[in-house]
Design an enzyme around this catalytic site. Structure first.
Site, short mmCIF file in Angstrom:
data_model
loop_
_atom_site.label_atom_id
_atom_site.label_comp_id
_atom_site.label_asym_id
_atom_site.label_seq_id
_atom_site.Cartn_x
_atom_site.Cartn_y
_atom_site.Cartn_z
N GLY A 232 135.18 28.42 11.88
CA GLY A 232 136.31 28.10 11.01
C GLY A 232 137.29 29.20 10.76
CD GLU A 281 133.20 26.58 5.44
OE1 GLU A 281 134.15 27.05 6.10
OE2 GLU A 281 132.23 27.26 5.08
CG ASP A 282 132.78 27.35 9.85
OD1 ASP A 282 131.59 26.97 9.79
OD2 ASP A 282 133.09 28.54 9.97
CG ASN A 283 128.76 24.04 13.31
OD1 ASN A 283 129.33 23.90 14.38
ND2 ASN A 283 127.49 23.70 13.14
#
Length: 460
Positions: A232, A281-283
């Site tokens: 991210g 959270e990005d993944n």
């Protein structure tokens, strides 16, 4: 005769097992090199030029607006230039939302100076967080996420610098109509590339990792598109898409065409708030877009340039441990197999296999193997940077590269047996699927576990 035959069984079984292991080792070696060549080839071709997007000179009424969200906490290396790079985008319609959790955050002094320098840019500060989980980046983003003017969101970490044409080219990619048989694009992201601002040894090792093996595999896996693979540092997606996902990774039906859009955040458990419980959270956002919406990802021809400040070697080690432990809970099989994608382990196994079949000395195979591997990594670094490493830096890069390669297995071994991590001075326990739970521990800021590199979110 029967007894002699029985006595030979263990030897025959061992020989058969050795043949199988040797054959599997060579097969995997060829597969890994094929994947690596894909990453190298794309790095050489896609990143050697950056065409100007027609959107950069279009009328504001003819392009979709973009809300740029930059979560901030404290002062980061090269911070003014990083944030300034978003003010200098060649795109006719965007806003910038700088997000801080507290009014006393030191980052505000940098933002105020930036706003004075660029009064013509539509930019403002969002102060205050909305607690939706243990992830401070998501908490910091929530108010900006809800108040953003535009549907297209571009989220960049505070230590990322981008080229002035990055926004226009990313919108181009997001808006590209799908080819026959292909899924539409739901997320555009950029390859993280380390720019070492302070020449400490840990920083050099981090750069050697991000700019070579990580970049090579990151590019290849996204080109082959077996599954979602997103960090991210710099990601663009539509808020309307995020509002349709809840991180359960189960396919969601398309809403009826005549269904009116609800208020942002109106569906409990959906939208950005659904990702506050995850460390990476990005993944998870990338996986949700991929699996729940059936949308694919695209890599732009730009890089997300990470400014790396001073890191000790142990800073590098514990950072790698942290994200291996997070990945272990999210993609266990890939994490368990990770050592077999590293040059040392796969090189030793294949050297033994080649000697087993044809008698070639292991040292000769390993010398050839490591030489070619290093040259490829060096070329990928040059391709992404747009220039080769200077002669004065090559020996230092070589030392950092070798350190990274030799330490990959020991770091993995330490990481694979634990489930707690220290992130920005706080200790967390990683639960199933990458969810995080804060651990109340006054001693969580132990020596060697400082996080002075990444403000809020992951790398690989």
């Amino acid at each position: 005769m029967a007894y002699a035959s029985d006595n030979n069984l263990p030897t025959e079984e061992a020989s058969t097992m050795s043949t199988i292991i040797a054959g599997v080792s060579i097969t995997w070696y060829l597969i890994l090199w094929s994947i690596s060549l894909v990453g190298w080839r794309v790095a050489r071709t896609r990143y050697n030029s950056k065409p100007r997007s027609p959107l950069s000179s279009a009328s504001p009424s003819d392009v979709p607006g973009v809300s740029i969200l930059r979560p901030l906490k404290g002062l980061d290396c090269n911070m003014f230039e990083n944030l300034e790079s978003t003010c200098r985008q060649h795109y006719p319609k965007f806003e910038i939302l700088f997000c801080v959790a507290e009014q006393t955050d030191q980052a505000l002094t940098v933002v105020e100076e930036l706003l004075q320098k660029y009064p013509e840019v539509d930019a403002k500060v969002i102060v205050g967080e909305e607690i939706v989980g243990p992830n401070p980046k998501v908490n910091n983003l929530m108010r900006a996420y809800k108040s953003a003017k535009y549907d297209i969101l571009w989220v960049l970490d505070s230590n990322v610098l981008v080229d002035p044409g990055t926004l226009a080219r990313a919108v181009d990619a997001l808006q590209t109509p799908p080819k026959p048989g292909k899924r539409p694009i739901g997320l555009v992201h950029h390859v993280p590339f380390a720019y070492v601002r302070e020449r400490s040894f840990g920083s050099r090792v981090e750069g050697a990792f991000l700019n070579t093996n990580h970049a090579k595999m990151y590019i290849a896996l996204n080109i082959l598109a077996f599954d979602s693979c997103v960090t991210g540092k710099s990601s663009m997606y539509r808020r309307s898409d995020i509002e349709r996902v809840n991180a359960d990774l189960k396919a969601k039906p398309l809403p009826p065409l005549d269904e009116p859009a609800g208020a942002v955040g109106s569906r409990k458990g959906y939208g950005m708030a659904a990702f506050g419980k995850f460390m990476a959270e990005d993944n998870m956002i990338g996986m949700a877009v991929w699996h729940e919406l059936g949308l694919r990802h695209d890599l732009s021809c730009d890089i997300a340039e990470n400014a790396i400040g001073r890191m000790t070697f142990m800073d590098y080690v514990w950072r790698r441990v942290r994200w291996i432990r997070v990945r272990k809970k999210m993609v266990l099989a890939a994490t368990v197999l990770e050592p077999f994608t590293e040059s040392v382990v796969v090189g030793l196994l294949t050297a033994w296999a080649v000697r087993y079949f044809i008698g070639l000395p292991m040292w000769l195979f390993l010398l050839t193997h490591f030489s070619i591997w290093f040259v490829m990594d060096l070329d990928i670094q040059a391709a992404l940077a747009g220039q080769p490493i200077s002669r004065s830096e090559q020996w230092q890069f070589f030392l950092a590269w070798w350190t990274r390669e030799l330490c990959a297995l020991p770091i993995w071994a330490v990481a694979i047996v634990g489930s707690t991590v220290v992130w920005r001075g706080r200790e967390y326990k990683i639960l199933a699927n990458g969810e995080a739970m804060k651990v109340d521990n006054e001693n969580s800021t132990r020596k060697g576990r400082r996080d002075n590199y990444e403000p809020l979110s992951q790398g690989p």
